[in-house]
Structure formats: C-alpha cells, structure tokens
Design a protein around this motif. Structure first.
Motif, mmCIF file in Angstrom:
data_model
loop_
_atom_site.group_PDB
_atom_site.id
_atom_site.type_symbol
_atom_site.label_atom_id
_atom_site.label_comp_id
_atom_site.label_asym_id
_atom_site.label_seq_id
_atom_site.Cartn_x
_atom_site.Cartn_y
_atom_site.Cartn_z
ATOM 1 N N HIS A 54 7.795 -2.116 16.726
ATOM 2 C CA HIS A 54 8.639 -3.241 16.327
ATOM 3 C C HIS A 54 7.909 -4.312 15.543
ATOM 4 C CE1 HIS A 54 6.657 -4.890 19.818
ATOM 5 N NE2 HIS A 54 7.075 -6.068 19.475
ATOM 6 N N SER A 55 6.607 -4.361 15.615
ATOM 7 C CA SER A 55 5.860 -5.411 14.926
ATOM 8 C C SER A 55 5.108 -4.915 13.702
ATOM 9 C CB SER A 55 4.851 -6.047 15.887
ATOM 10 O OG SER A 55 5.524 -6.698 16.924
ATOM 11 N N VAL A 56 5.337 -3.694 13.309
ATOM 12 C CA VAL A 56 4.624 -3.157 12.159
ATOM 13 C C VAL A 56 5.009 -3.960 10.927
ATOM 14 C CG1 VAL A 56 4.298 -1.151 10.669
ATOM 15 C CG2 VAL A 56 4.445 -0.854 13.135
ATOM 16 N N GLY A 57 4.012 -4.559 10.285
ATOM 17 C CA GLY A 57 4.275 -5.401 9.130
ATOM 18 C C GLY A 57 4.546 -4.627 7.863
ATOM 19 N N ASP A 58 4.304 -3.324 7.870
ATOM 20 C CA ASP A 58 4.439 -2.524 6.657
ATOM 21 C C ASP A 58 5.692 -1.653 6.680
ATOM 22 O OD1 ASP A 58 1.982 -3.489 5.720
ATOM 23 O OD2 ASP A 58 0.918 -1.996 6.898
ATOM 24 N N LYS A 59 6.757 -2.108 7.325
ATOM 25 C CA LYS A 59 7.970 -1.297 7.406
ATOM 26 C C LYS A 59 8.516 -0.956 6.031
ATOM 27 C CE LYS A 59 9.581 -2.564 11.957
ATOM 28 N NZ LYS A 59 10.629 -3.188 12.763
ATOM 29 N N SER A 60 8.415 -1.881 5.087
ATOM 30 C CA SER A 60 8.945 -1.610 3.758
ATOM 31 C C SER A 60 8.179 -0.458 3.099
ATOM 32 C CB SER A 60 8.897 -2.857 2.881
ATOM 33 O OG SER A 60 7.570 -3.300 2.731
ATOM 34 N N LEU A 61 6.859 -0.382 3.333
ATOM 35 C CA LEU A 61 6.074 0.737 2.806
ATOM 36 C C LEU A 61 6.580 2.055 3.380
ATOM 37 C CD1 LEU A 61 2.401 -0.605 3.074
ATOM 38 C CD2 LEU A 61 3.697 -0.216 0.984
ATOM 39 N N PHE A 62 6.860 2.065 4.672
ATOM 40 C CA PHE A 62 7.321 3.296 5.301
ATOM 41 C C PHE A 62 8.733 3.662 4.876
ATOM 42 C CE2 PHE A 62 4.562 5.614 7.966
ATOM 43 C CZ PHE A 62 3.493 4.775 8.154
ATOM 44 N N ARG A 63 9.593 2.677 4.683
ATOM 45 C CA ARG A 63 10.945 2.994 4.215
ATOM 46 C C ARG A 63 10.900 3.639 2.837
ATOM 47 N NH1 ARG A 63 12.438 -2.135 6.781
ATOM 48 N NH2 ARG A 63 13.395 -1.560 8.754
ATOM 49 N N GLU A 64 10.063 3.088 1.957
ATOM 50 C CA GLU A 64 9.902 3.655 0.615
ATOM 51 C C GLU A 64 9.327 5.070 0.694
ATOM 52 O OE1 GLU A 64 6.988 2.767 -3.103
ATOM 53 O OE2 GLU A 64 7.987 1.018 -2.225
ATOM 54 N N TYR A 65 8.286 5.237 1.518
ATOM 55 C CA TYR A 65 7.679 6.550 1.704
ATOM 56 C C TYR A 65 8.699 7.545 2.265
ATOM 57 C CZ TYR A 65 4.912 10.166 4.040
ATOM 58 O OH TYR A 65 4.413 11.364 4.478
ATOM 59 N N ALA A 66 9.465 7.117 3.246
ATOM 60 C CA ALA A 66 10.443 7.994 3.884
ATOM 61 C C ALA A 66 11.514 8.432 2.891
ATOM 62 C CB ALA A 66 11.090 7.279 5.064
ATOM 63 N N GLN A 67 12.005 7.507 2.104
ATOM 64 C CA GLN A 67 13.053 7.846 1.144
ATOM 65 C C GLN A 67 12.557 8.823 0.086
ATOM 66 O OE1 GLN A 67 14.324 4.009 -0.214
ATOM 67 N NE2 GLN A 67 15.678 3.679 1.530
ATOM 68 N N SER A 68 11.329 8.635 -0.379
ATOM 69 C CA SER A 68 10.828 9.498 -1.449
ATOM 70 C C SER A 68 10.334 10.855 -0.931
ATOM 71 C CB SER A 68 9.724 8.797 -2.238
ATOM 72 O OG SER A 68 8.625 8.503 -1.405
ATOM 73 N N SER A 94 -1.078 0.101 6.767
ATOM 74 C CA SER A 94 -0.757 1.489 7.070
ATOM 75 C C SER A 94 -0.911 2.374 5.839
ATOM 76 C CB SER A 94 0.668 1.585 7.608
ATOM 77 O OG SER A 94 0.780 0.878 8.819
ATOM 78 N N ASP A 95 -1.512 1.843 4.793
ATOM 79 C CA ASP A 95 -1.684 2.607 3.555
ATOM 80 C C ASP A 95 -2.411 3.921 3.799
ATOM 81 O OD1 ASP A 95 -0.560 0.384 2.407
ATOM 82 O OD2 ASP A 95 -2.377 -0.268 1.385
ATOM 83 N N LYS A 96 -3.455 3.899 4.618
ATOM 84 C CA LYS A 96 -4.239 5.108 4.869
ATOM 85 C C LYS A 96 -3.406 6.169 5.575
ATOM 86 C CE LYS A 96 -8.799 2.940 5.073
ATOM 87 N NZ LYS A 96 -9.963 2.675 5.931
ATOM 88 N N LEU A 97 -2.532 5.738 6.465
ATOM 89 C CA LEU A 97 -1.650 6.678 7.160
ATOM 90 C C LEU A 97 -0.669 7.300 6.172
ATOM 91 C CD1 LEU A 97 -0.429 8.059 9.642
ATOM 92 C CD2 LEU A 97 0.851 5.942 10.064
ATOM 93 N N ILE A 98 -0.019 6.484 5.379
ATOM 94 C CA ILE A 98 0.939 6.998 4.400
ATOM 95 C C ILE A 98 0.241 7.938 3.424
ATOM 96 C CG2 ILE A 98 2.462 6.381 2.479
ATOM 97 C CD1 ILE A 98 3.067 3.766 3.994
ATOM 98 N N GLU A 99 -0.912 7.514 2.942
ATOM 99 C CA GLU A 99 -1.678 8.332 1.992
ATOM 100 C C GLU A 99 -2.037 9.683 2.611
ATOM 101 O OE1 GLU A 99 -6.168 8.160 0.326
ATOM 102 O OE2 GLU A 99 -4.991 6.320 0.046
#
Length: 137
Positions: free
Chosen positions: A90-104, A70-75
C-alpha cells in the motif's frame, strides 16, 4: 510456486519471509494448500546477480519496497519476460511505474490496500492478508 519478496528488509518483508519459510517447511498451513518453492528476498541494494535470478524464476512477486525505487525490479522482470502477478504494498511510491509496466506487458497487478488503520493491526495479521493473494495466483 517461487516467490520474490521485493523490500524484504522491511518489517512486513521480514514477517512475510518468516511465514513463507514456515509454509515451505510444512510448519504452517493455515492459509490453504500452497506449495512454496524458492523464496527470493531482495531489495534495491541486492546484488545484481541475485536480483537477476529472482526475476527470472519468480512465479509471484510481493513488492513491499515502501518508496525505494522499483526500477531494478521492473527491469529484471522485463529482461526475462516474466509476467507473473505482482502484489503492490500500500505504500509503494512507484505504483505509476508498475501500472505502466503492467499495461505494456500484460502483467496482473494486485494492490494490497486494506481499509483499516495499519498502525492498529499486527504485522502477523498484515502478512496473513498478503498471503491470501497467493491463493488467487
């Protein structure tokens, strides 16, 4: 409301896309009074210009990528300072990326994680559950 479906090539993505088109066309209105504007259907393999336009204009994101990066989406969201709500499948493997993105970036992250056996539930019922998140946005 402009909606981005990330992971639109999945079974749930196809079902969600179909229902959103029906809502937009006035064919289906069983979930309330939601006005759908543009519907962007993307995944990690989509053209960069398509992803860029979707990330710039989305008011709500469904991330149904099922383990694809999901890097391209976050970027894309980050480049456009788009802090719209993101619903994580529920199966997104990059939840930690999104949590970090959401917090920042102060992005509201919703997690779609039903407590029942997914294999026993129809795609249509799963899509109804996800559409409920639009009413919260």
């Amino acid at each position: 409301m402009n909606v981005l479906i990330w992971g639109s090539d999945t079974i749930l993505g196809h079902g969600l896309l179909s229902m959103l088109k029906d809502i937009k066309d006035g064919v289906f209105n069983a979930i309330g009074n939601i006005e759908i504007g543009e519907i962007f259907a993307c995944d990690a393999e989509s053209d960069k210009d398509v992803i860029d336009e979707a990330c710039a204009n989305a008011d709500f994101v469904f991330n149904l990528s099922y383990g694809f990066k999901s890097d391209k989406l976050i970027e894309g969201l980050n480049v456009h300072n788009n802090t719209c709500p993101v619903l994580l499948g529920h199966s997104v493997g990059d939840k930690s990326l999104f949590r970090e993105y959401a917090q920042s970036n102060n992005v509201p992250i919703l997690e779609w994680a039903p407590n029942y056996d997914m294999e026993l539930l129809s795609v249509e019922a799963q899509v109804y559950d996800m559409l409920g998140a639009l009413q919260c946005a």
